[in-house]
Write a protein that holds these residues in place. Structure first.
Motif, PDB file in Angstrom:
ATOM      1  N   THR A   1      -9.170  -5.259  -3.010  1.00 56.60           N
ATOM      2  CA  THR A   1      -9.560  -5.421  -1.620  1.00 56.60           C
ATOM      3  C   THR A   1     -10.871  -6.200  -1.592  1.00 56.60           C
ATOM      4  O   THR A   1     -11.291  -6.765  -2.602  1.00 56.60           O
ATOM      5  CB  THR A   1      -9.693  -4.051  -0.913  1.00 56.60           C
ATOM      6  OG1 THR A   1      -9.915  -4.269   0.481  1.00 56.60           O
ATOM      7  CG2 THR A   1     -10.808  -3.219  -1.501  1.00 56.60           C
ATOM      8  N   HIS A   2     -11.504  -6.264  -0.439  1.00 56.18           N
ATOM      9  CA  HIS A   2     -12.759  -7.008  -0.296  1.00 56.18           C
ATOM     10  C   HIS A   2     -13.652  -6.229   0.652  1.00 56.18           C
ATOM     11  O   HIS A   2     -13.178  -5.650   1.638  1.00 56.18           O
ATOM     12  CB  HIS A   2     -12.477  -8.413   0.252  1.00 56.18           C
ATOM     13  CG  HIS A   2     -13.631  -9.360   0.125  1.00 56.18           C
ATOM     14  ND1 HIS A   2     -14.743  -9.299   0.939  1.00 56.18           N
ATOM     15  CD2 HIS A   2     -13.841 -10.392  -0.732  1.00 56.18           C
ATOM     16  CE1 HIS A   2     -15.586 -10.262   0.601  1.00 56.18           C
ATOM     17  NE2 HIS A   2     -15.073 -10.938  -0.416  1.00 56.18           N
TER      18      HIS A   2
ATOM     19  N   PHE B   1       6.734   1.652   0.364  1.00 57.65           N
ATOM     20  CA  PHE B   1       5.780   0.920  -0.464  1.00 57.65           C
ATOM     21  C   PHE B   1       4.891   1.910  -1.216  1.00 57.65           C
ATOM     22  O   PHE B   1       4.446   2.912  -0.665  1.00 57.65           O
ATOM     23  CB  PHE B   1       4.930  -0.014   0.399  1.00 57.65           C
ATOM     24  CG  PHE B   1       5.704  -1.161   0.985  1.00 57.65           C
ATOM     25  CD1 PHE B   1       6.113  -2.218   0.183  1.00 57.65           C
ATOM     26  CD2 PHE B   1       6.032  -1.186   2.340  1.00 57.65           C
ATOM     27  CE1 PHE B   1       6.832  -3.284   0.716  1.00 57.65           C
ATOM     28  CE2 PHE B   1       6.749  -2.245   2.875  1.00 57.65           C
ATOM     29  CZ  PHE B   1       7.152  -3.296   2.054  1.00 57.65           C
ATOM     30  N   GLY B   2       4.648   1.609  -2.477  1.00 56.44           N
ATOM     31  CA  GLY B   2       3.838   2.486  -3.305  1.00 56.44           C
ATOM     32  C   GLY B   2       4.638   3.481  -4.105  1.00 56.44           C
ATOM     33  O   GLY B   2       4.093   4.145  -4.991  1.00 56.44           O
ATOM     34  N   SER B   3       5.930   3.618  -3.815  1.00 53.86           N
ATOM     35  CA  SER B   3       6.766   4.572  -4.538  1.00 53.86           C
ATOM     36  C   SER B   3       7.313   3.940  -5.815  1.00 53.86           C
ATOM     37  O   SER B   3       7.297   2.719  -5.989  1.00 53.86           O
ATOM     38  CB  SER B   3       7.929   5.030  -3.663  1.00 53.86           C
ATOM     39  OG  SER B   3       8.869   3.977  -3.477  1.00 53.86           O
ATOM     40  N   GLU B   4       7.822   4.772  -6.708  1.00 57.64           N
ATOM     41  CA  GLU B   4       8.404   4.272  -7.947  1.00 57.64           C
ATOM     42  C   GLU B   4       9.627   3.409  -7.683  1.00 57.64           C
ATOM     43  O   GLU B   4       9.963   2.531  -8.489  1.00 57.64           O
ATOM     44  CB  GLU B   4       8.785   5.443  -8.859  1.00 57.64           C
ATOM     45  CG  GLU B   4       7.599   6.220  -9.408  1.00 57.64           C
ATOM     46  CD  GLU B   4       8.025   7.317 -10.365  1.00 57.64           C
ATOM     47  OE1 GLU B   4       9.247   7.428 -10.632  1.00 57.64           O
ATOM     48  OE2 GLU B   4       7.150   8.051 -10.850  1.00 57.64           O
TER      49      GLU B   4
ATOM     50  N   ASP C   1      -6.198  -0.004   5.608  1.00 52.72           N
ATOM     51  CA  ASP C   1      -6.106  -1.028   4.573  1.00 52.72           C
ATOM     52  C   ASP C   1      -4.784  -0.957   3.809  1.00 52.72           C
ATOM     53  O   ASP C   1      -4.173  -1.989   3.531  1.00 52.72           O
ATOM     54  CB  ASP C   1      -7.309  -0.973   3.620  1.00 52.72           C
ATOM     55  CG  ASP C   1      -7.539   0.380   2.981  1.00 52.72           C
ATOM     56  OD1 ASP C   1      -6.883   1.372   3.376  1.00 52.72           O
ATOM     57  OD2 ASP C   1      -8.404   0.456   2.069  1.00 52.72           O
ATOM     58  N   LEU C   2      -4.316   0.255   3.493  1.00 53.60           N
ATOM     59  CA  LEU C   2      -3.052   0.373   2.768  1.00 53.60           C
ATOM     60  C   LEU C   2      -1.852   0.043   3.655  1.00 53.60           C
ATOM     61  O   LEU C   2      -0.935  -0.668   3.235  1.00 53.60           O
ATOM     62  CB  LEU C   2      -2.898   1.772   2.175  1.00 53.60           C
ATOM     63  CG  LEU C   2      -3.908   2.190   1.097  1.00 53.60           C
ATOM     64  CD1 LEU C   2      -3.549   3.556   0.534  1.00 53.60           C
ATOM     65  CD2 LEU C   2      -3.977   1.164  -0.021  1.00 53.60           C
ATOM     66  N   THR C   3      -1.849   0.550   4.897  1.00 51.67           N
ATOM     67  CA  THR C   3      -0.742   0.222   5.799  1.00 51.67           C
ATOM     68  C   THR C   3      -0.766  -1.260   6.164  1.00 51.67           C
ATOM     69  O   THR C   3       0.288  -1.881   6.333  1.00 51.67           O
ATOM     70  CB  THR C   3      -0.782   1.077   7.080  1.00 51.67           C
ATOM     71  OG1 THR C   3      -2.050   0.910   7.736  1.00 51.67           O
ATOM     72  CG2 THR C   3      -0.553   2.540   6.767  1.00 51.67           C
TER      73      THR C   3
ATOM     74  N   GLY D   1     -10.119   2.766   4.020  1.00 58.16           N
ATOM     75  CA  GLY D   1     -10.712   2.877   2.700  1.00 58.16           C
ATOM     76  C   GLY D   1      -9.799   3.453   1.644  1.00 58.16           C
ATOM     77  O   GLY D   1     -10.280   4.017   0.649  1.00 58.16           O
ATOM     78  N   GLY D   2      -8.497   3.313   1.818  1.00 57.86           N
ATOM     79  CA  GLY D   2      -7.572   3.814   0.815  1.00 57.86           C
ATOM     80  C   GLY D   2      -7.734   3.139  -0.532  1.00 57.86           C
ATOM     81  O   GLY D   2      -7.735   3.800  -1.579  1.00 57.86           O
TER      82      GLY D   2
END
Length: 349
Positions: A255-256, A170-173, A219-221, A245-246
């Motif tokens: 995010t929130h 996730f997050g890759s091109e 948060d990202l994971t 806090g990513g």
């Protein structure tokens, strides 16, 4: 056993064993002997998926607890065979991988099509097989980081596998294509009656700054997990979070503020609980990875297991810490992880 766990945790023992989590455990769907009946029976999974999930939960030393201890050995592709097996060349032989999982009391063994296919007729009925169907190969020069299909779902089914596993970066091109490929594969696996396990990893050079590596931010994971359960992964594999806090540090996505004020704190149990929250409040089990082998493997394995269990997770999937040492010692490490989940004094925070 609790005294041994405390000894391994050292100065962190009180903080990890007695901490009360910020987000209440009562809102979670926690592991237990009835997990398949309670969570998956009302779902759209067919009868054979339920049977294979139950088989996985009823195998090994953790049988009947709702917790999982899985041996994953796909590192021969993901990290190169030399880097993975030179510390203990016995594991170039696929049969020793399966033997370690059985001797170590694991619920299942996860590995490549080649490893499990080579041993299937002898062992597929003795321990649940999880066939990893995609990989990141490192022989292309210069290296590229992309998960590509190495195996078909039907091949896993034909060898008697209980489940298929896959990774999405996730997050890759390349993540859009990977999401589509894995979603299709998981749908077919469920149709054939196999369970699905997703390695929900982040991969983007922008996620690593001079200050922190946000590939392991809660948060990202957590969001990666939420994408994973969206394509019906029954179990999510994720790295243990190390920070948070990513989204705010990298200034992207949405995010929130309550994610950081109400749902999490800096405590590792709260960070891991946020991963569980994103797994539909635990309806899809969270198994954390054991990480690379090092000098303090037993202490690190105990720490990771305690954090995962107390956060509401479902277990550990630990490979290199186990197979990069003599089999007898690998069995001891796997048994230590399992002992954390069998120790009643290690409670849900």
């Amino acid at each position: 056993m609790i005294d041994k766990i405390k000894e391994l945790l050292g100065s962190e023992a009180d903080s990890l064993l007695n901490y009360k989590a910020k987000f209440p455990k009562e809102k979670l769907h926690l592991p237990g002997p009835d997990f398949v009946d309670r969570i998956f029976a009302p779902s759209d999974r067919n009868i054979n998926v339920l049977r294979n999930l139950q088989w996985i939960f009823n195998t090994g030393r953790l049988a009947g607890t709702g917790y999982l201890s899985i041996l994953p050995v796909d590192q021969g592709i993901e990290h190169s065979a030399g880097a993975s097996f030179a510390p203990n060349p016995d594991y170039f032989d696929p049969e020793n991988i399966v033997k370690l999982a059985i001797e170590g009391g694991c619920n299942a063994v996860a590995s490549t099509l080649g490893v499990l296919g080579m041993t299937a007729r002898k062992y597929a009925h003795k321990i649940p097989f999880i066939v990893k169907i995609n990989h990141n190969e490192l022989l292309t020069y210069p290296n590229k980081y992309d998960q590509i299909m190495f195996a078909g779902v039907r091949q896993a089914y034909d060898m008697g596998a209980a489940a298929v596993g896959a990774t999405i970066y996730f997050g890759s091109e390349e993540s859009t294509r990977q999401i589509q490929e894995v979603s299709d594969a998981f749908a077919y696996a469920h149709e054939l009656g196999m369970a699905t396990i997703l390695w929900c990893y982040l991969r983007n050079s922008a996620f690593k700054t001079k200050e922190k590596d946000y590939h392991v931010s809660a948060d990202l994971t957590g969001q990666a997990n939420h994408l994973g359960v969206t394509i019906e992964a029954d179990i999510i594999k994720q790295k243990l979070p190390e920070n948070n806090g990513g989204f705010t540090a990298l200034n992207f996505g949405k995010t929130h503020k309550k994610v950081y004020s109400d749902l999490t704190s800096d405590h590792p149990i709260d960070l891991t609980r946020y991963q569980v929250i994103n797994n539909y409040m635990g309806r899809a089990g969270l198994i954390n990875s054991g990480g690379a082998s090092g000098e303090n493997d037993f202490a690190e394995a105990a720490r990771t297991a305690v954090i995962n269990k107390r956060a509401g997770g479902m277990g550990l999937i630990s490979g290199r810490k186990a197979f990069q040492r003599p089999m007898e010692d690998g069995v001891k490490l796997l048994n230590l992880i399992q002992d954390v989940y069998l120790t009643k004094e290690v409670t849900i925070a």
